[in-house]
Scaffold this active site. Structure first.
Site, PDB file in Angstrom:
ATOM      1  N   SER A 276       1.121  -1.173  -0.143  1.00  0.00           N
ATOM      2  CA  SER A 276      -0.220  -0.080   0.101  1.00  0.00           C
ATOM      3  C   SER A 276       0.563   1.785   0.170  1.00  0.00           C
ATOM      4  CB  SER A 276      -0.727   0.304   1.099  1.00  0.00           C
ATOM      5  OG  SER A 276      -1.680   1.153   1.183  1.00  0.00           O
TER       6      SER A 276
ATOM      7  N   TYR B  40      -2.062  -0.350  10.581  1.00  0.00           N
ATOM      8  CA  TYR B  40      -2.182  -1.028   9.207  1.00  0.00           C
ATOM      9  C   TYR B  40      -1.354  -0.935   8.389  1.00  0.00           C
ATOM     10  CZ  TYR B  40      -3.320  -0.968   4.689  1.00  0.00           C
ATOM     11  OH  TYR B  40      -3.689  -1.696   3.784  1.00  0.00           O
TER      12      TYR B  40
ATOM     13  N   LYS C 112       2.210  -3.693   6.721  1.00  0.00           N
ATOM     14  CA  LYS C 112       2.631  -3.509   4.982  1.00  0.00           C
ATOM     15  C   LYS C 112       3.711  -3.046   5.724  1.00  0.00           C
ATOM     16  CE  LYS C 112      -1.882  -4.208   3.382  1.00  0.00           C
ATOM     17  NZ  LYS C 112      -2.274  -5.694   2.997  1.00  0.00           N
TER      18      LYS C 112
END
Ligand code: WQD
Length: 342
Positions: free
Chosen positions: A126, A151, A155
């Protein structure tokens, strides 16, 4: 034909990627734990391609289940790994859920992929790995800044885990695709974005407001250092994003990768503000949208849009759809699932 495993294959991006894989003739197996997707999506995929993917409901946090799955399917030629939790706000509330669900599962997957005769692995990464990048458009070698959320951290750590594993396993070939903002839906309106509960993301909130499910869209801040004061993002049609996965996978299947760990930005290269997205929606739908300016949202970066040169020149892929195309597809999807006549 080659068998491809798609984890999280009933999710928003996963389901669109399954459609593109099947359209290219691949046999697809889907693993999904249905925590953020519906088994009905399989029918939507079949309605588009005429082919029913094999589906196994599996929780990738259960190591023994993952091992059993790969014992059964040792003839997999490639893996596209979408399965992960992805709500930025939720990750701040519940970090351990995110570290367990996004990282333990990645480790269990990689351990099994290493034992395959063809260890080809596409990782769903991302643009959040960049945090607030200093320069726009963002290139792949922009510095990776401290993540703004657990989050985003999963990644960043996920990419590091894969990179370190590739360093000592020549047989593992991996590509991390750094998505910008996926929006829209398949033109057939058979599959699309199905947020559970109140949408966190802009575009489903817009279409649900227009469909009468939400009273009013809150624009989170209009006092940023941008031309109209609202945040800028790179909104990419989900079908363009899905096609990028097939191209990246085939780069590995055909041994065209230049190293065994590569990263690519996947965006349009165009930055659009929140107000521009609203205007695009109003243009394509012919409806005015009910919105108000609200306070800023914690954790938002001001600008994020991709330098897509690497994907364009090395992958040979580029986004084809405009913001208007994507917004129209999102609106058609919303009207279809809410049974709203044209
Ligand atoms: C976009 C803009 C909001 C909702 C997402 C995913 C993240 C990553 C990147 C995959 C921001 C504004 C939003 C609303 C608003 N994708 N907004 N009102 O935050 O860029 O991140 O894409 O990894 O996982 O979360 O997307 O759609 O939430 O926000 O004004 O009701 O829209 O402030 O400027 P974001 P988003």
């Amino acid at each position: 034909m080659k068998k491809i495993l798609v984890t999280g294959g009933l999710g928003f991006i996963g389901s669109h990627t399954v459609v593109e894989l099947q359209s290219e003739g691949y046999d697809v197996i889907i693993i999904d734990d249905l925590s953020n997707s519906s088994v009905d999506v399989i029918e939507g995929i079949k309605a588009i391609t005429g082919k029913l993917p094999i589906f196994e409901k599996l929780d990738l946090k259960e190591k023994a289940s993952v091992e059993r799955f790969f014992q059964k399917h040792s003839d997999i030629s490639g893996v596209i790994h979408f399965a992960a939790s992805k709500a930025v706000g939720e990750s701040i509330e519940n970090p351990l859920l995110y570290y367990e669900n996004n990282l333990n599962t990645l480790i269990y997957m990689l351990k099994e992929v290493l034992n395959l005769s063809a260890s080809n692995f596409i990782f769903s990464s991302s643009c959040t790995v960049y945090g607030q990048a200093d320069e726009m458009p963002i290139t792949e070698n922009a510095p990776i800044k401290p993540a703004e959320s657990p989050y985003g951290n999963t990644k960043q750590i996920g990419e590091e885990i894969i990179k370190d594993t590739c360093k000592v396993n020549d047989n593992l070939n991996a590509i991390a695709l750094r998505y910008f903002n996926p929006i829209g839906a398949h033109p057939s309106t058979k599959i699309g974005e199905l947020p559970i509960g109140v949408p966190q993301n802009l575009v489903p909130f817009i279409t649900q407001t227009a469909a009468g499910l939400r009273e009013c869209l809150s624009v989170f801040g209009n006092d940023y250092t941008t031309p109209d004061g609202t945040c800028i993002r790179d909104y990419i049609h989900v079908v363009d994003l899905a096609k990028a996965h097939v191209v990246a996978l085939e780069r590995l299947l055909n041994d065209n990768n230049q190293s065994n760990f590569e990263t690519f930005n996947v965006g349009t290269g165009v930055g659009s503000s929140v107000l521009e997205v609203i205007r695009s929606f109003e243009n394509v739908s012919g409806q005015s949208l009910n919105y108000k300016i609200a306070p800023r949202r914690e954790g938002d970066v001001v600008k994020a849009y991709a330098n897509t040169k690497k994907a364009n020149t090395i992958l040979g892929w580029e986004a084809k759809s405009s913001l208007d195309d994507a917004m129209l597809s999102a609106w058609k999807w919303e009207k279809n699932i809410r049974n709203i006549e044209d």
